[in-house]
Design an enzyme around this catalytic site. Structure first.
Site, PDB file in Angstrom:
ATOM      1  N   LYS A  32       0.822  -1.216   0.000  1.00  0.00           N
ATOM      2  CA  LYS A  32       0.000   0.000   0.000  1.00  0.00           C
ATOM      3  C   LYS A  32       0.858   1.268   0.000  1.00  0.00           C
ATOM      4  CE  LYS A  32      -2.343  -1.093   3.715  1.00  0.00           C
ATOM      5  NZ  LYS A  32      -1.959  -2.483   4.039  1.00  0.00           N
ATOM      6  N   ARG A 107     -10.456  -0.165   7.821  1.00  0.00           N
ATOM      7  CA  ARG A 107     -10.010  -1.542   8.061  1.00  0.00           C
ATOM      8  C   ARG A 107     -11.181  -2.427   8.483  1.00  0.00           C
ATOM      9  NH1 ARG A 107      -4.558  -0.583   7.969  1.00  0.00           N
ATOM     10  NH2 ARG A 107      -3.307  -1.848   9.351  1.00  0.00           N
ATOM     11  N   ARG A 146      11.375  -6.427   5.289  1.00  0.00           N
ATOM     12  CA  ARG A 146      11.208  -4.978   5.120  1.00  0.00           C
ATOM     13  C   ARG A 146      12.098  -4.190   6.072  1.00  0.00           C
ATOM     14  NH1 ARG A 146       5.338  -2.300   5.087  1.00  0.00           N
ATOM     15  NH2 ARG A 146       5.167  -3.022   7.231  1.00  0.00           N
ATOM     16  N   ARG A 179      10.533  -2.411  11.517  1.00  0.00           N
ATOM     17  CA  ARG A 179       9.390  -1.985  12.328  1.00  0.00           C
ATOM     18  C   ARG A 179       9.125  -3.004  13.429  1.00  0.00           C
ATOM     19  NH1 ARG A 179       4.246  -0.444   8.739  1.00  0.00           N
ATOM     20  NH2 ARG A 179       3.248  -1.864  10.195  1.00  0.00           N
ATOM     21  N   ARG A 190      -1.162 -10.080  12.252  1.00  0.00           N
ATOM     22  CA  ARG A 190      -1.688  -8.987  11.422  1.00  0.00           C
ATOM     23  C   ARG A 190      -2.411  -9.533  10.194  1.00  0.00           C
ATOM     24  NH1 ARG A 190       3.683  -6.276  10.618  1.00  0.00           N
ATOM     25  NH2 ARG A 190       2.739  -4.948   9.035  1.00  0.00           N
TER      26      ARG A 190
END
Ligand code: ADP
Ligand code: ZN
Length: 237
Positions: A32, A107, A146, A179, A190
């Site tokens: 996203k 969401r 990431r 993160r 998640r």
């Protein structure tokens, strides 16, 4: 033939895009944020990422940040009323003809309904929802690898998009970090939360006839191209 043309709205390539709100809907790792960057570069949309806004609030230690922090650490959703306050405050600061690209919001079905109501009050509506779809294994590997720049927020991947020098941002020389919620156990939670919540959202926007499915496994340039192509064909509000 002529009759059909007469009743159909005239969709055409437009230099100015007269629409107000579009949404990027996709699992963590669908890209996203990356796609939002690409879309922003080619249109005049203002990017609203609730995830970024929340991380900002946590960093500042604001009231909203303090409420959100524990949920975020566990990979849980922050309560709808907190998110609503965050988004309303942001929209109140804008001007009536702003064009918004929502990323990571809504969401839940409740959030989607709140957004519809809020936009209605502002004389607007959701024009398109891009559902970014990719296989689960790909999402997990993207999230595990990431890395983000502490200074400018640029996003990397240890294998797919490595920085020229390990641990250092190509753009600004800042330090790269992982993160807190990009750890494998939190990632699985998640994804689970996303799948559970998203079905009703997809159905809601399908019912509004604004849902557009996008292959999020393809190269980001191609995905951006596909989305911008759709945006240019949308009617104005
Ligand atoms: P990702 O999509 O990779 O999980 P985000 O940056 O969008 O990352 O969100 C990070 C976290 O912030 C989420 O796990 C959740 O705790 C919180 N969050 C972000 N947006 C929302 C939202 N619209 N509703 C509830 N929680 C949210
Ligand atoms: Zn940087």
């Amino acid at each position: 033939m002529g009759v059909v043309e007469d009743v159909l709205p005239q969709y055409g390539a437009q230099e100015t895009i007269g629409l107000k709100a579009i949404i990027l809907l996709g699992a963590p790792g669908a890209g996203k944020g990356t796609l939002a960057e690409g879309i922003k570069a080619r249109t005049k949309f203002i990017h609203i990422s609730t995830g970024d806004m929340l991380r900002d609030a946590v960093k500042k230690g604001s009231a909203i940040g303090r409420e959100a922090e524990t949920f975020m650490k566990r990979g849980e959703l922050v309560p709808d009323d907190v998110i609503l306050r965050l988004v309303e405050e942001r929209l109140d600061q804008g001007s009536p003809d702003d064009e918004y690209l929502f990323d990571g919001f809504p969401r839940t079905l409740e959030q989607a309904e709140m957004l519809s109501a809020s936009l209605r009050r502002r004389g607007s509506r959701v024009m398109a929802v891009f559902s970014l779809e990719a296989p689960r294994e790909l999402l997990i590997s993207r999230l595990c690898g990431r890395r983000l720049c502490r200074q400018c927020g640029a996003s990397y991947h240890v294998v797919n998009i490595p920085p020229r020098k390990a641990g250092i941002c190509d753009v600004c020389g800042g330090e790269l970090y992982q993160r807190a919620d990009d750890q494998e156990s939190t990632i699985l939670n998640r994804l689970e939360v996303f799948t559970r919540q998203t079905e009703s959202l997809i159905a809601y926007y399908e019912g509004m006839k604004v849902l557009i499915r996008v292959d999020a496994a393809q190269h980001r340039d191609l995905a951006v191209e596909a989305i911008v192509g759709h945006i240019r064909k949308l009617p104005s509000v």
